[in-house]
Scaffold this active site. Structure first.
Site, mmCIF file in Angstrom:
data_model
loop_
_atom_site.group_PDB
_atom_site.id
_atom_site.type_symbol
_atom_site.label_atom_id
_atom_site.label_comp_id
_atom_site.label_asym_id
_atom_site.label_seq_id
_atom_site.Cartn_x
_atom_site.Cartn_y
_atom_site.Cartn_z
ATOM 1 N N ASP A 218 -4.777 28.594 37.357
ATOM 2 C CA ASP A 218 -5.098 29.489 38.480
ATOM 3 C C ASP A 218 -6.371 30.244 38.109
ATOM 4 O O ASP A 218 -7.152 29.740 37.304
ATOM 5 C CB ASP A 218 -3.897 30.404 38.769
ATOM 6 C CG ASP A 218 -3.855 30.852 40.224
ATOM 7 O OD1 ASP A 218 -4.881 31.374 40.690
ATOM 8 O OD2 ASP A 218 -2.833 30.697 40.896
ATOM 9 N N HIS A 241 -9.336 28.485 38.604
ATOM 10 C CA HIS A 241 -9.799 28.801 39.964
ATOM 11 C C HIS A 241 -10.952 29.794 39.958
ATOM 12 O O HIS A 241 -11.246 30.409 40.968
ATOM 13 C CB HIS A 241 -8.631 29.311 40.817
ATOM 14 C CG HIS A 241 -7.601 28.251 41.087
ATOM 15 N ND1 HIS A 241 -6.501 28.465 41.875
ATOM 16 C CD2 HIS A 241 -7.521 26.970 40.676
ATOM 17 C CE1 HIS A 241 -5.775 27.349 41.929
ATOM 18 N NE2 HIS A 241 -6.372 26.431 41.200
#
Ligand SMILES: *[C@@H]1O[C@H](CO)[C@@H](O)[C@H](O)[C@H]1NC(C)=O
Length: 392
Positions: A218, A241
């Protein structure tokens, strides 16, 4: 006279000798019963070492020798501490239970709370998150998972040379803190692991993160509401991310984000580079005074992105647009390649357009083709070489 002088220096020598001995009072977790094997739960021993160190009238050191120590879950409470400063030196690895039901509902695995004056040097934290990720991927109902290292409501905390492996959920969470330094941190988890943000910071001031390597599933670093004076420098991110301010604006009443510097970051194959993300919901939140400086993008899907229309599955965002006001955001010296055609996307709120966005020396390509910029409701200036053009 001579005698008095030498007596004086001799006694001073003794005072320094004993003072430095006292300052180095060390609590080895093995002398509290911790066992360096995967099967013995060392939680009690490690907590007892903390209690002893805390009770010390002098600054105290807790030492974790090499080896793997099972730690089921640990809450290090700073409120009980008399010692003005605690150092935890870890040469070994702390291992979470492989059964995620043990701490997967607790929210955190290792938590420090209300601590003032703490250094953590070295060490590996093995969150053993793989079975929980598999559970989540299977669609079965599973616990949310634990943050590996939670530092809450604390100040003067310095974490240096720590490695975090395979966290169930976030690797490191900083919440309600002042004056925190994270440096030389290594974070590793699969690029497919869900919700494994590298470092999440919220409601904190004067946090510095530098010289760190983050590869996870993430956000490499996520910046939640209520952060001021945040400094992030010299980070390698990917997979992951990217570095994200947000998600913000979930709450109607929300503390803003102000004075954030992110510099010298390399993003490699990440989903995003530099992102600001707000829910498409009413909110009084804001983002102001952000400097993104010297970033290298290597095959990044969304190198530069502001997304104020975040609303996954179109749920919980009743067509209102985001109320979060974004202003004074500078992108300076951003270079590299985009993995998609749109390298710069500034999708701001219709209700509260972005203002004071500055692009200075931003050049991004789409492989060997030119990339495209797409901007909506964004005001500001472009200067120097800016490619793709057409935004501001
Ligand atoms: C912004 O934050 C940095 C630390 O990240 C600090 O040194 C600086 O003084 C802050 N600037 C203002 C105007 O508060």
């Amino acid at each position: 006279m001579m005698n008095t002088m030498s007596l004086l220096s001799l006694s001073l020598l003794f005072i320094f000798f004993y003072a430095s001995l006292a300052a180095q009072v060390t609590y080895n977790v093995q002398s509290f019963g911790a066992k360096p094997n995967d099967n013995t739960d060392s939680t009690k021993s490690i907590l007892n070492a903390w209690t002893a160190a805390c009770a010390s009238a002098q600054p105290a050191t807790i030492y974790v020798p090499p080896g793997r120590y099972m730690l089921s879950s640990a809450f290090f409470d700073g409120q009980i501490c008399k010692a003005s400063f605690i150092t935890i030196r870890i040469d070994g690895t702390l291992v979470a239970p492989s059964d995620y039901n043990v701490n997967g509902h607790a929210g955190h695995w290792i938590k420090f709370e209300r601590v003032s004056g703490l250094s953590i040097y070295g060490g590996t934290l093995d969150g053993q998150g793989t079975p929980l990720w598999a559970c989540k991927a299977s669609g079965r109902s599973c616990p949310k998972g634990a943050t590996t290292l939670a530092i809450y409501n604390s100040n003067k905390v310095d974490v240096s040379g720590l490695t975090s492996l395979n966290s169930q959920m976030f690797h490191i969470g900083v919440d309600g803190c002042h004056n925190v330094k994270l440096q030389g941190v290594k974070i590793l988890a699969s690029g497919k692991s869900p919700n494994t943000d590298g470092i999440h910071v919220q409601l904190s001031s004067s946090v510095m993160i530098f010289n760190s390597h983050i590869a996870t599933g993430d956000d490499c670093i996520s910046i939640g509401p209520g952060n001021t004076n945040l400094w992030i420098e010299n980070i390698a991110c990917g997979p992951g991310h990217g570095i994200s301010i947000g998600s913000l604006g979930w709450e109607l009443e929300e503390a803003g984000v102000q004075n954030v510097t992110v510099r010298s970051v390399t993003f490699t194959g990440s989903q995003n580079g530099l992102r600001i993300k707000t829910w498409a919901r009413p909110s009084n939140g804001f983002v102001r005074g952000v400097l993104f400086q010297q970033a290298v993008m290597i095959n990044v899907k969304n190198p530069v992105i502001i997304d104020q229309n975040y609303c996954p599955d179109n749920e919980n965002c009743p067509h209102q647009g985001s109320g979060v006001k974004i202003s004074d955001v500078t992108y300076q010296n951003i270079h590299g390649t985009s993995a998609t055609e749109i390298a710069v996307k500034l999708d701001c709120s219709k209700k509260d357009p972005c203002s004071g966005i500055r692009l200075e020396e931003v050049s991004l390509s789409y492989g060997d083709q030119p990339a495209v910029a797409s901007c909506v409701n964004a005001g500001g200036t472009a200067s120097g070489l800016v490619e793709p053009t057409g935004c501001l």
